[in-house]
Design a protein around this motif. Structure first.
Motif, PDB file in Angstrom:
ATOM      1  N   GLU A  96      52.842  16.293  78.701  1.00 40.71           N
ATOM      2  CA  GLU A  96      53.707  17.412  79.079  1.00 40.71           C
ATOM      3  C   GLU A  96      53.777  18.446  77.954  1.00 40.71           C
ATOM      4  O   GLU A  96      53.595  18.123  76.778  1.00 40.71           O
ATOM      5  N   ARG A  97      54.062  19.670  78.323  1.00 42.76           N
ATOM      6  CA  ARG A  97      54.323  20.729  77.339  1.00 42.76           C
ATOM      7  C   ARG A  97      55.834  20.863  77.174  1.00 42.76           C
ATOM      8  O   ARG A  97      56.555  21.110  78.140  1.00 42.76           O
ATOM      9  N   PHE A  98      56.300  20.707  75.951  1.00 43.16           N
ATOM     10  CA  PHE A  98      57.730  20.769  75.659  1.00 43.16           C
ATOM     11  C   PHE A  98      58.084  22.127  75.084  1.00 43.16           C
ATOM     12  O   PHE A  98      57.471  22.589  74.119  1.00 43.16           O
ATOM     13  N   LEU A  99      59.070  22.756  75.665  1.00 42.36           N
ATOM     14  CA  LEU A  99      59.569  24.041  75.177  1.00 42.36           C
ATOM     15  C   LEU A  99      60.923  23.813  74.515  1.00 42.36           C
ATOM     16  O   LEU A  99      61.863  23.324  75.144  1.00 42.36           O
ATOM     17  N   LEU A 100      61.021  24.169  73.231  1.00 43.94           N
ATOM     18  CA  LEU A 100      62.244  23.955  72.464  1.00 43.94           C
ATOM     19  C   LEU A 100      62.625  25.221  71.710  1.00 43.94           C
ATOM     20  O   LEU A 100      61.747  25.999  71.318  1.00 43.94           O
ATOM     21  N   GLY A 106      66.989  22.430  68.082  1.00 44.91           N
ATOM     22  CA  GLY A 106      65.574  22.284  68.401  1.00 44.91           C
ATOM     23  C   GLY A 106      64.783  21.445  67.408  1.00 44.91           C
ATOM     24  O   GLY A 106      64.038  20.531  67.807  1.00 44.91           O
ATOM     25  N   PRO A 107      64.904  21.698  66.087  1.00 46.89           N
ATOM     26  CA  PRO A 107      64.154  20.890  65.124  1.00 46.89           C
ATOM     27  C   PRO A 107      64.505  19.400  65.172  1.00 46.89           C
ATOM     28  O   PRO A 107      63.630  18.545  65.021  1.00 46.89           O
ATOM     29  N   GLU A 108      65.787  19.092  65.398  1.00 45.96           N
ATOM     30  CA  GLU A 108      66.202  17.694  65.499  1.00 45.96           C
ATOM     31  C   GLU A 108      65.559  17.034  66.724  1.00 45.96           C
ATOM     32  O   GLU A 108      65.082  15.890  66.666  1.00 45.96           O
ATOM     33  N   ILE A 109      65.530  17.754  67.840  1.00 46.12           N
ATOM     34  CA  ILE A 109      64.914  17.225  69.060  1.00 46.12           C
ATOM     35  C   ILE A 109      63.402  17.084  68.880  1.00 46.12           C
ATOM     36  O   ILE A 109      62.795  16.117  69.353  1.00 46.12           O
ATOM     37  N   ARG A 110      62.797  18.039  68.189  1.00 44.72           N
ATOM     38  CA  ARG A 110      61.352  17.943  67.916  1.00 44.72           C
ATOM     39  C   ARG A 110      61.037  16.658  67.158  1.00 44.72           C
ATOM     40  O   ARG A 110      60.051  15.964  67.465  1.00 44.72           O
ATOM     41  N   ASP A 111      61.867  16.300  66.177  1.00 42.89           N
ATOM     42  CA  ASP A 111      61.631  15.080  65.409  1.00 42.89           C
ATOM     43  C   ASP A 111      61.743  13.844  66.291  1.00 42.89           C
ATOM     44  O   ASP A 111      60.985  12.874  66.123  1.00 42.89           O
ATOM     45  N   ILE A 112      62.694  13.862  67.233  1.00 49.80           N
ATOM     46  CA  ILE A 112      62.817  12.743  68.169  1.00 49.80           C
ATOM     47  C   ILE A 112      61.545  12.621  69.003  1.00 49.80           C
ATOM     48  O   ILE A 112      60.995  11.529  69.187  1.00 49.80           O
ATOM     49  N   LEU A 113      61.060  13.762  69.507  1.00 48.21           N
ATOM     50  CA  LEU A 113      59.848  13.757  70.329  1.00 48.21           C
ATOM     51  C   LEU A 113      58.650  13.246  69.548  1.00 48.21           C
ATOM     52  O   LEU A 113      57.849  12.438  70.050  1.00 48.21           O
ATOM     53  N   LEU A 114      58.496  13.725  68.330  1.00 50.75           N
ATOM     54  CA  LEU A 114      57.354  13.296  67.513  1.00 50.75           C
ATOM     55  C   LEU A 114      57.393  11.788  67.294  1.00 50.75           C
ATOM     56  O   LEU A 114      56.371  11.103  67.425  1.00 50.75           O
ATOM     57  N   GLY A 115      58.572  11.267  66.973  1.00 44.39           N
ATOM     58  CA  GLY A 115      58.676   9.833  66.746  1.00 44.39           C
ATOM     59  C   GLY A 115      58.403   9.023  67.997  1.00 44.39           C
ATOM     60  O   GLY A 115      57.665   8.028  67.960  1.00 44.39           O
ATOM     61  N   ARG A 116      58.942   9.456  69.132  1.00 47.53           N
ATOM     62  CA  ARG A 116      58.807   8.688  70.362  1.00 47.53           C
ATOM     63  C   ARG A 116      57.402   8.772  70.955  1.00 47.53           C
ATOM     64  O   ARG A 116      56.818   7.761  71.354  1.00 47.53           O
ATOM     65  N   PRO A 123      49.905  12.615  70.477  1.00 46.20           N
ATOM     66  CA  PRO A 123      50.745  13.658  69.869  1.00 46.20           C
ATOM     67  C   PRO A 123      51.252  14.603  70.941  1.00 46.20           C
ATOM     68  O   PRO A 123      50.489  15.056  71.797  1.00 46.20           O
ATOM     69  N   PRO A 124      52.544  14.913  70.927  1.00 48.69           N
ATOM     70  CA  PRO A 124      53.107  15.766  71.981  1.00 48.69           C
ATOM     71  C   PRO A 124      52.750  17.237  71.778  1.00 48.69           C
ATOM     72  O   PRO A 124      52.528  17.701  70.657  1.00 48.69           O
ATOM     73  N   ASP A 125      52.695  17.961  72.877  1.00 56.03           N
ATOM     74  CA  ASP A 125      52.467  19.407  72.865  1.00 56.03           C
ATOM     75  C   ASP A 125      53.835  20.078  72.822  1.00 56.03           C
ATOM     76  O   ASP A 125      54.501  20.236  73.846  1.00 56.03           O
ATOM     77  N   ILE A 126      54.275  20.453  71.631  1.00 54.91           N
ATOM     78  CA  ILE A 126      55.609  21.019  71.440  1.00 54.91           C
ATOM     79  C   ILE A 126      55.484  22.484  71.069  1.00 54.91           C
ATOM     80  O   ILE A 126      54.800  22.833  70.098  1.00 54.91           O
ATOM     81  N   ARG A 127      56.140  23.339  71.819  1.00 56.63           N
ATOM     82  CA  ARG A 127      56.149  24.775  71.543  1.00 56.63           C
ATOM     83  C   ARG A 127      57.557  25.181  71.117  1.00 56.63           C
ATOM     84  O   ARG A 127      58.487  25.101  71.905  1.00 56.63           O
ATOM     85  N   MET A 128      57.688  25.615  69.862  1.00 60.06           N
ATOM     86  CA  MET A 128      58.974  26.080  69.352  1.00 60.06           C
ATOM     87  C   MET A 128      59.062  27.591  69.570  1.00 60.06           C
ATOM     88  O   MET A 128      58.193  28.342  69.124  1.00 60.06           O
ATOM     89  N   HIS A 129      60.105  28.027  70.256  1.00 56.99           N
ATOM     90  CA  HIS A 129      60.245  29.435  70.610  1.00 56.99           C
ATOM     91  C   HIS A 129      61.440  30.061  69.898  1.00 56.99           C
ATOM     92  O   HIS A 129      62.480  29.424  69.726  1.00 56.99           O
ATOM     93  N   GLN A 130      61.270  31.299  69.497  1.00 56.60           N
ATOM     94  CA  GLN A 130      62.387  32.051  68.921  1.00 56.60           C
ATOM     95  C   GLN A 130      63.246  32.605  70.049  1.00 56.60           C
ATOM     96  O   GLN A 130      63.352  33.811  70.274  1.00 56.60           O
ATOM     97  N   ALA A 131      63.830  31.692  70.775  1.00 57.12           N
ATOM     98  CA  ALA A 131      64.677  32.021  71.918  1.00 57.12           C
ATOM     99  C   ALA A 131      65.768  30.965  72.006  1.00 57.12           C
ATOM    100  O   ALA A 131      65.624  29.856  71.482  1.00 57.12           O
ATOM    101  N   SER A 132      66.861  31.307  72.641  1.00 56.49           N
ATOM    102  CA  SER A 132      67.960  30.357  72.784  1.00 56.49           C
ATOM    103  C   SER A 132      67.598  29.267  73.781  1.00 56.49           C
ATOM    104  O   SER A 132      66.682  29.421  74.595  1.00 56.49           O
ATOM    105  N   ARG A 133      68.315  28.156  73.723  1.00 59.63           N
ATOM    106  CA  ARG A 133      68.080  27.092  74.704  1.00 59.63           C
ATOM    107  C   ARG A 133      68.375  27.605  76.105  1.00 59.63           C
ATOM    108  O   ARG A 133      67.720  27.196  77.068  1.00 59.63           O
ATOM    109  N   GLU A 134      69.374  28.512  76.233  1.00 66.02           N
ATOM    110  CA  GLU A 134      69.699  29.069  77.547  1.00 66.02           C
ATOM    111  C   GLU A 134      68.533  29.882  78.098  1.00 66.02           C
ATOM    112  O   GLU A 134      68.226  29.809  79.300  1.00 66.02           O
ATOM    113  N   ALA A 135      67.877  30.662  77.233  1.00 63.16           N
ATOM    114  CA  ALA A 135      66.738  31.459  77.682  1.00 63.16           C
ATOM    115  C   ALA A 135      65.590  30.562  78.123  1.00 63.16           C
ATOM    116  O   ALA A 135      64.933  30.820  79.140  1.00 63.16           O
TER     117      ALA A 135
END
Length: 213
Positions: A96-100, A106-116, A123-135
């Motif tokens: 899956e592609r993860f949008l955070l 977001g960084p804390e959740i990214r670490d959970i994803l990487l570990g799990r 390795p997970p496909d994680i996209r960190m966006h300069q946007a709010s979680r609401e957006a």
């Protein structure tokens, strides 16, 4: 001033703040949502009385205590094959592609994803966006990917998005643990008589009572 770096549309933090406000109607309560660094800086300058942080508060200069665990939730487009599952397992999310959000938590959740998901062998496909979680959640229903949120963000609703528990919901090691912080050098000068000090002390007592429930 109560500082926090997570959503408060549901969960323990929202219930605690509203309950404390109802019990102390004569005390003015204000809040600010910001990243961890900004909240710690606010504690240092006295602009913030108490900070509730997602994750462990591993900062030597601050007193802190862990209170409760928040469940880790999966946000999916309602058309996703996993949308109808009662519980989604980490292995179900491989590929899956993860949008955070780039901002907290977001960084804390990214670490959970990487570990799990690294444990699941991919390795997970994680996209960190300069946007709010609401957006991010507001456009997630268009099939752009999936996201992970804490329980405190589940009170809001987003178009064409379903939110359900992950298999980490009862896993204390990967849950978000809010923590309370005070600069240790400030305590001897507080004396317990200032409004800000009284607010912090009352809040701390209330949070501890809530954590026991």
């Amino acid at each position: 001033m109560i500082g926090h770096n997570s959503a408060i549309s549901a969960g323990h933090l929202r219930a605690t703040i509203l309950g404390w406000r109802a019990a102390h109607p004569d005390v003015e309560v204000d809040g600010v949502e910001a990243d961890r660094g900004a909240l710690l800086a606010g504690l240092d300058t006295g602009e913030i009385d108490i900070a509730i942080l997602v994750g462990e508060a591993n900062h030597a200069d601050f007193r802190h205590a862990s209170f409760w665990n928040e469940r880790v939730m999966i946000a999916l487009p309602d058309s996703h094959v996993l949308a109808g599952r009662e519980t989604v397992h980490w292995t179900d999310l491989r590929g899956e592609r993860f949008l955070l959000p780039g901002a907290d938590p977001g960084p804390e959740i990214r670490d959970i994803l990487l570990g799990r998901l690294m444990m699941a062998g991919e390795p997970p496909d994680i996209r960190m966006h300069q946007a709010s979680r609401e957006a991010i959640l507001s456009v997630l229903g268009g099939g752009l990917g999936v996201s992970i949120i804490c329980e405190g963000g589940t009170g809001a609703r987003y178009p064409d998005v379903v939110i359900g528990p992950s298999s980490a919901s009862r896993d204390r090691r990967s849950s978000a643990i809010p923590a309370i912080g005070e600069r240790t050098t400030a305590i001897p000068h507080c004396g317990g008589s200032s409004p800000s000090c009284a607010t912090a002390m009352h809040c701390r007592s209330t949070f501890r009572e809530r954590a026991r429930q």
